[in-house]
Design a protein around this motif. Structure first.
Motif, PDB file in Angstrom:
ATOM      1  N   ILE A  78     101.794  63.320  67.713  1.00 41.37           N
ATOM      2  CA  ILE A  78     100.395  63.499  67.354  1.00 41.37           C
ATOM      3  C   ILE A  78     100.222  64.960  66.947  1.00 41.37           C
ATOM      4  CG2 ILE A  78      98.001  63.474  68.142  1.00 41.37           C
ATOM      5  CD1 ILE A  78      98.754  61.305  70.130  1.00 41.37           C
ATOM      6  N   PHE A  79      99.993  65.190  65.659  1.00 39.86           N
ATOM      7  CA  PHE A  79      99.749  66.539  65.169  1.00 39.86           C
ATOM      8  C   PHE A  79      98.258  66.833  65.262  1.00 39.86           C
ATOM      9  CE2 PHE A  79     103.754  65.469  63.124  1.00 39.86           C
ATOM     10  CZ  PHE A  79     104.470  66.649  63.209  1.00 39.86           C
ATOM     11  N   LEU A  80      97.939  68.008  65.769  1.00 40.79           N
ATOM     12  CA  LEU A  80      96.555  68.454  65.834  1.00 40.79           C
ATOM     13  C   LEU A  80      96.373  69.599  64.845  1.00 40.79           C
ATOM     14  CD1 LEU A  80      96.043  68.613  69.720  1.00 40.79           C
ATOM     15  CD2 LEU A  80      95.715  66.659  68.199  1.00 40.79           C
ATOM     16  N   ILE A  81      95.451  69.443  63.913  1.00 38.27           N
ATOM     17  CA  ILE A  81      95.158  70.536  62.991  1.00 38.27           C
ATOM     18  C   ILE A  81      93.666  70.843  63.076  1.00 38.27           C
ATOM     19  CG2 ILE A  81      97.086  69.895  61.498  1.00 38.27           C
ATOM     20  CD1 ILE A  81      95.035  68.912  59.422  1.00 38.27           C
ATOM     21  N   GLY A  82      93.360  72.133  63.187  1.00 38.64           N
ATOM     22  CA  GLY A  82      91.970  72.499  63.352  1.00 38.64           C
ATOM     23  C   GLY A  82      91.808  73.968  63.686  1.00 38.64           C
ATOM     24  N   ASP A  83      90.752  74.260  64.440  1.00 37.67           N
ATOM     25  CA  ASP A  83      90.366  75.645  64.712  1.00 37.67           C
ATOM     26  C   ASP A  83      90.597  76.030  66.174  1.00 37.67           C
ATOM     27  OD1 ASP A  83      88.159  74.551  66.162  1.00 37.67           O
ATOM     28  OD2 ASP A  83      87.022  74.377  64.303  1.00 37.67           O
ATOM     29  N   SER A  84      89.947  77.112  66.589  1.00 42.27           N
ATOM     30  CA  SER A  84      90.175  77.687  67.912  1.00 42.27           C
ATOM     31  C   SER A  84      89.773  76.773  69.059  1.00 42.27           C
ATOM     32  CB  SER A  84      89.411  79.005  68.048  1.00 42.27           C
ATOM     33  OG  SER A  84      88.029  78.809  67.781  1.00 42.27           O
ATOM     34  N   ARG A 137      90.356  79.441  61.523  1.00 46.20           N
ATOM     35  CA  ARG A 137      90.767  78.758  60.282  1.00 46.20           C
ATOM     36  C   ARG A 137      89.769  77.687  59.870  1.00 46.20           C
ATOM     37  NH1 ARG A 137      93.833  82.638  62.203  1.00 46.20           N
ATOM     38  NH2 ARG A 137      95.607  83.094  60.859  1.00 46.20           N
ATOM     39  N   SER A 138      89.504  77.662  58.594  1.00 49.05           N
ATOM     40  CA  SER A 138      88.750  76.577  57.969  1.00 49.05           C
ATOM     41  C   SER A 138      89.757  75.657  57.304  1.00 49.05           C
ATOM     42  CB  SER A 138      87.782  77.148  56.927  1.00 49.05           C
ATOM     43  OG  SER A 138      88.500  77.822  55.894  1.00 49.05           O
ATOM     44  N   ILE A 159     100.668  60.572  63.942  1.00 48.19           N
ATOM     45  CA  ILE A 159      99.206  60.627  63.886  1.00 48.19           C
ATOM     46  C   ILE A 159      98.788  62.062  63.594  1.00 48.19           C
ATOM     47  CG2 ILE A 159      97.067  60.350  65.234  1.00 48.19           C
ATOM     48  CD1 ILE A 159      98.636  58.197  66.860  1.00 48.19           C
ATOM     49  N   VAL A 160      97.788  62.231  62.729  1.00 46.40           N
ATOM     50  CA  VAL A 160      97.255  63.558  62.430  1.00 46.40           C
ATOM     51  C   VAL A 160      95.776  63.562  62.793  1.00 46.40           C
ATOM     52  CG1 VAL A 160      96.917  65.351  60.703  1.00 46.40           C
ATOM     53  CG2 VAL A 160      98.871  63.796  60.506  1.00 46.40           C
ATOM     54  N   ILE A 161      95.416  64.339  63.798  1.00 48.09           N
ATOM     55  CA  ILE A 161      94.018  64.464  64.216  1.00 48.09           C
ATOM     56  C   ILE A 161      93.462  65.754  63.606  1.00 48.09           C
ATOM     57  CG2 ILE A 161      92.438  64.705  66.153  1.00 48.09           C
ATOM     58  CD1 ILE A 161      94.277  63.008  67.819  1.00 48.09           C
ATOM     59  N   ILE A 162      92.389  65.600  62.850  1.00 54.16           N
ATOM     60  CA  ILE A 162      91.848  66.677  62.012  1.00 54.16           C
ATOM     61  C   ILE A 162      90.460  67.079  62.498  1.00 54.16           C
ATOM     62  CG2 ILE A 162      91.254  67.318  59.639  1.00 54.16           C
ATOM     63  CD1 ILE A 162      93.038  64.792  58.812  1.00 54.16           C
ATOM     64  N   GLN A 163      90.307  68.339  62.924  1.00 52.99           N
ATOM     65  CA  GLN A 163      88.995  68.802  63.378  1.00 52.99           C
ATOM     66  C   GLN A 163      88.709  70.210  62.862  1.00 52.99           C
ATOM     67  OE1 GLN A 163      87.660  69.517  67.768  1.00 52.99           O
ATOM     68  NE2 GLN A 163      87.532  71.375  66.541  1.00 52.99           N
ATOM     69  N   PHE A 164      87.868  70.278  61.846  1.00 52.86           N
ATOM     70  CA  PHE A 164      87.434  71.560  61.299  1.00 52.86           C
ATOM     71  C   PHE A 164      85.903  71.578  61.268  1.00 52.86           C
ATOM     72  CE2 PHE A 164      91.749  71.222  59.630  1.00 52.86           C
ATOM     73  CZ  PHE A 164      92.235  72.511  59.793  1.00 52.86           C
ATOM     74  N   THR A 184      83.103  85.385  54.522  1.00 56.80           N
ATOM     75  CA  THR A 184      83.580  84.856  53.243  1.00 56.80           C
ATOM     76  C   THR A 184      85.073  84.572  53.239  1.00 56.80           C
ATOM     77  OG1 THR A 184      83.803  87.120  52.400  1.00 56.80           O
ATOM     78  CG2 THR A 184      81.729  85.975  51.948  1.00 56.80           C
ATOM     79  N   GLU A 185      85.812  85.261  54.120  1.00 55.51           N
ATOM     80  CA  GLU A 185      87.263  85.048  54.145  1.00 55.51           C
ATOM     81  C   GLU A 185      87.635  83.660  54.641  1.00 55.51           C
ATOM     82  OE1 GLU A 185      86.235  86.548  58.269  1.00 55.51           O
ATOM     83  OE2 GLU A 185      85.598  86.947  56.205  1.00 55.51           O
ATOM     84  N   ARG A 186      86.696  82.956  55.274  1.00 55.88           N
ATOM     85  CA  ARG A 186      86.988  81.612  55.777  1.00 55.88           C
ATOM     86  C   ARG A 186      86.022  80.534  55.272  1.00 55.88           C
ATOM     87  NH1 ARG A 186      85.860  82.827  62.172  1.00 55.88           N
ATOM     88  NH2 ARG A 186      87.228  84.568  61.663  1.00 55.88           N
ATOM     89  N   TYR A 187      84.880  80.947  54.760  1.00 57.32           N
ATOM     90  CA  TYR A 187      83.825  80.007  54.359  1.00 57.32           C
ATOM     91  C   TYR A 187      84.289  79.032  53.271  1.00 57.32           C
ATOM     92  CZ  TYR A 187      79.583  78.314  52.062  1.00 57.32           C
ATOM     93  OH  TYR A 187      78.615  77.526  51.487  1.00 57.32           O
ATOM     94  N   VAL A 188      83.850  77.792  53.411  1.00 57.59           N
ATOM     95  CA  VAL A 188      84.085  76.747  52.400  1.00 57.59           C
ATOM     96  C   VAL A 188      82.787  75.960  52.253  1.00 57.59           C
ATOM     97  CG1 VAL A 188      85.533  74.802  51.702  1.00 57.59           C
ATOM     98  CG2 VAL A 188      86.447  76.506  53.271  1.00 57.59           C
ATOM     99  N   ASN A 189      82.332  75.773  51.034  1.00 54.27           N
ATOM    100  CA  ASN A 189      81.120  74.972  50.863  1.00 54.27           C
ATOM    101  C   ASN A 189      81.412  73.501  51.156  1.00 54.27           C
ATOM    102  OD1 ASN A 189      82.223  73.768  48.526  1.00 54.27           O
ATOM    103  ND2 ASN A 189      81.250  75.243  47.170  1.00 54.27           N
ATOM    104  N   ILE A 190      80.375  72.703  51.223  1.00 57.83           N
ATOM    105  CA  ILE A 190      80.522  71.306  51.642  1.00 57.83           C
ATOM    106  C   ILE A 190      81.499  70.544  50.765  1.00 57.83           C
ATOM    107  CG2 ILE A 190      79.324  69.088  51.743  1.00 57.83           C
ATOM    108  CD1 ILE A 190      78.874  70.704  54.204  1.00 57.83           C
ATOM    109  N   GLU A 191      81.402  70.716  49.462  1.00 58.47           N
ATOM    110  CA  GLU A 191      82.301  69.972  48.572  1.00 58.47           C
ATOM    111  C   GLU A 191      83.753  70.402  48.759  1.00 58.47           C
ATOM    112  OE1 GLU A 191      81.694  67.261  46.884  1.00 58.47           O
ATOM    113  OE2 GLU A 191      79.725  67.431  47.820  1.00 58.47           O
ATOM    114  N   GLY A 192      83.964  71.701  48.960  1.00 61.04           N
ATOM    115  CA  GLY A 192      85.319  72.181  49.212  1.00 61.04           C
ATOM    116  C   GLY A 192      85.857  71.664  50.535  1.00 61.04           C
ATOM    117  N   TYR A 193      84.999  71.665  51.535  1.00 62.74           N
ATOM    118  CA  TYR A 193      85.340  71.134  52.862  1.00 62.74           C
ATOM    119  C   TYR A 193      85.804  69.688  52.750  1.00 62.74           C
ATOM    120  CZ  TYR A 193      84.093  69.732  57.754  1.00 62.74           C
ATOM    121  OH  TYR A 193      84.066  69.260  59.047  1.00 62.74           O
ATOM    122  N   LYS A 194      85.047  68.894  52.039  1.00 61.90           N
ATOM    123  CA  LYS A 194      85.400  67.484  51.880  1.00 61.90           C
ATOM    124  C   LYS A 194      86.685  67.322  51.069  1.00 61.90           C
ATOM    125  CE  LYS A 194      81.905  64.588  51.119  1.00 61.90           C
ATOM    126  NZ  LYS A 194      80.635  64.046  50.570  1.00 61.90           N
TER     127      LYS A 194
END
Length: 282
Positions: free
Chosen positions: A45-51, A111-112, A134-139, A149-159
Motif C-alpha cells: 500500500i503506497f501512501l502519497i500525500g502531505d505532512s 507537497r502539493s 494499492i495507492v492511497i492519495i491524499q493532497f 506560490t511554490e506549492r499552490y495549484v489551482n483547482i483544475e491543476g489539482y484535478k
C-alpha cells in the motif's frame, strides 16, 4: 594406538564442523528464501500525500533523531502499518489479496500534487508499483495555499495531477484510492467542526465520480469524528498544541491545529482502515 585415536578424533571433528557449516548455510538459505517469498507475495500500500500523512520516524530527516527534533508530530501513515497484522487482514479481504501487507509511506510535508510530481516523487512510486498494489492519495492542504506560490495549484491543476496519479496507477495494474483532505482543527461552529478546504474538498469527489475511482471522504469523516470528541479534547490530545517545556523538540511549546500527535494520527488511520473494509476490488 594413541596416535590413531588422535587422527580419528581430528577427522570426526573436521567432519562435524563441516556438517554444521553446511546445516547453517542451508538454514540461512532457507531463511533468505522465506524473506524473498514474503516480499514477493506481500501486497504494498503506497501512501502519497502531505505532512498529515507522512512518516517522520523513518529517517524523514537523515542524520537527525526524530525524538529530539520532531516528536510528538506523527503522520497517520506513520502508524498505518500496525492495522495490517495477520489477525486483521480478514477484515479487508475484499481489497487485500495476499497474506501480508507492506505500507510504503512516500508522503512528504509541504507537497502539493504538483510539487510531488515535479520533484520526481511520483516517478519513484510509479517505478515501484506492482500489479494489485494499492495507492492511497491524499493532497489538498498545500494545493490550496495561494499565499505559498511554490506549492499552490489551482483547482483544475489539482484535478489534473490527481487524474495522472489515478491513470498511471491503473496502467501498472494497481488500485488507486482518493481521499479528501483530512480536517484541520478549525473553524468550529455550535460545537461542530466545519469544512476549511472549500473546493479542494469537492474536487476529489468530482474526479472520483468522473474516473470511477474509489473515494474515502476523509474530510467529512474526520470532521464528524472530531466533533464527537469535542473541541477541547481534540485540541489538547490530537493536534500539535503543546505546552512549553514538555517536549525536547518544542521547548517553547507549539500551537498547531493541522498536524497530529500520536493519538490523533492513530484516530485518522483507524478511520481510513475502517473505510478500506467497505471497498471491494475483487
Amino acid at each position: 594406538m594413541n596416535q590413531l585415536k588422535k587422527i580419528v578424533i581430528i577427522i570426526c571433528a573436521a567432519f562435524f564442523a563441516q556438517s554444521c557449516a553446511e546445516e547453517m548455510k542451508e538454514s540461512s538459505k532457507e531463511s533468505n528464501e522465506e524473506e524473498i517469498t514474503q516480499e514477493e507475495t506481500a501486497q504494498t500500500i503506497f501512501l502519497i500525500g502531505d505532512s498529515t500523512m507522512a512518516n517522520y520516524a523513518d529517517d524523514y530527516e537523515p542524520g537527525k533523531d526524530y525524538m529530539e527534533t520532531r516528536y510528538p508530530v506523527t503522520g497517520w501513515g506513520q502508524v498505518f502499518q500496525q492495522f495490517f497484522v495477520k489477525d486483521s487482514l480478514a477484515e479487508v479481504k475484499n481489497i487485500i489479496q495476499t497474506d501480508s501487507v507492506i505500507v510504503d509511506d512516500r508522503a512528504r510535508g509541504g507537497r502539493s500534487t504538483r510539487t510531488f510530481f515535479q520533484e520526481g516523487r511520483w516517478r519513484g512510486v510509479f517505478e515501484d508499483l506492482q500489479e494489485n498494489d494499492i495507492v492511497i492519495i491524499q493532497f489538498g492542504h498545500n494545493d490550496a495555499a495561494e499565499n505559498k506560490t511554490e506549492r499552490y495549484v489551482n483547482i483544475e491543476g489539482y484535478k489534473e495531477f490527481l487524474r495522472l496519479f489515478v491513470s498511471q496507477s491503473r496502467e501498472k495494474g494497481a488500485t488507486p484510492i482518493i481521499l479528501t483532505p483530512v480536517a484541520r482543527n478549525y473553524p468550529w461552529e455550535d460545537g461542530h467542526l466545519q469544512n476549511v478546504h472549500g473546493d479542494y474538498d469537492q474536487a476529489p469527489k468530482d474526479l472520483a465520480e468522473e474516473m470511477q475511482v474509489e473515494l474515502i471522504d476523509l474530510n467529512q469523516l474526520s470532521m464528524d469524528y472530531f466533533s464527537k470528541k469535542g473541541k477541547d479534547f481534540v485540541t489538547e490530545n490530537y493536534f500539535m498544541n503543546l505546552p512549553a517545556g514538555k517536549y525536547e523538540a518544542y521547548p517553547d511549546g507549539q500551537d498547531d491545529n493541522t498536524h497530529f500527535q500520536p493519538k490523533g494520527a492513530e484516530a485518522i488511520a483507524q478511520l481510513v482502515f475502517n473505510e478500506l473494509k467497505k471497498i471491494n476490488t475483487k
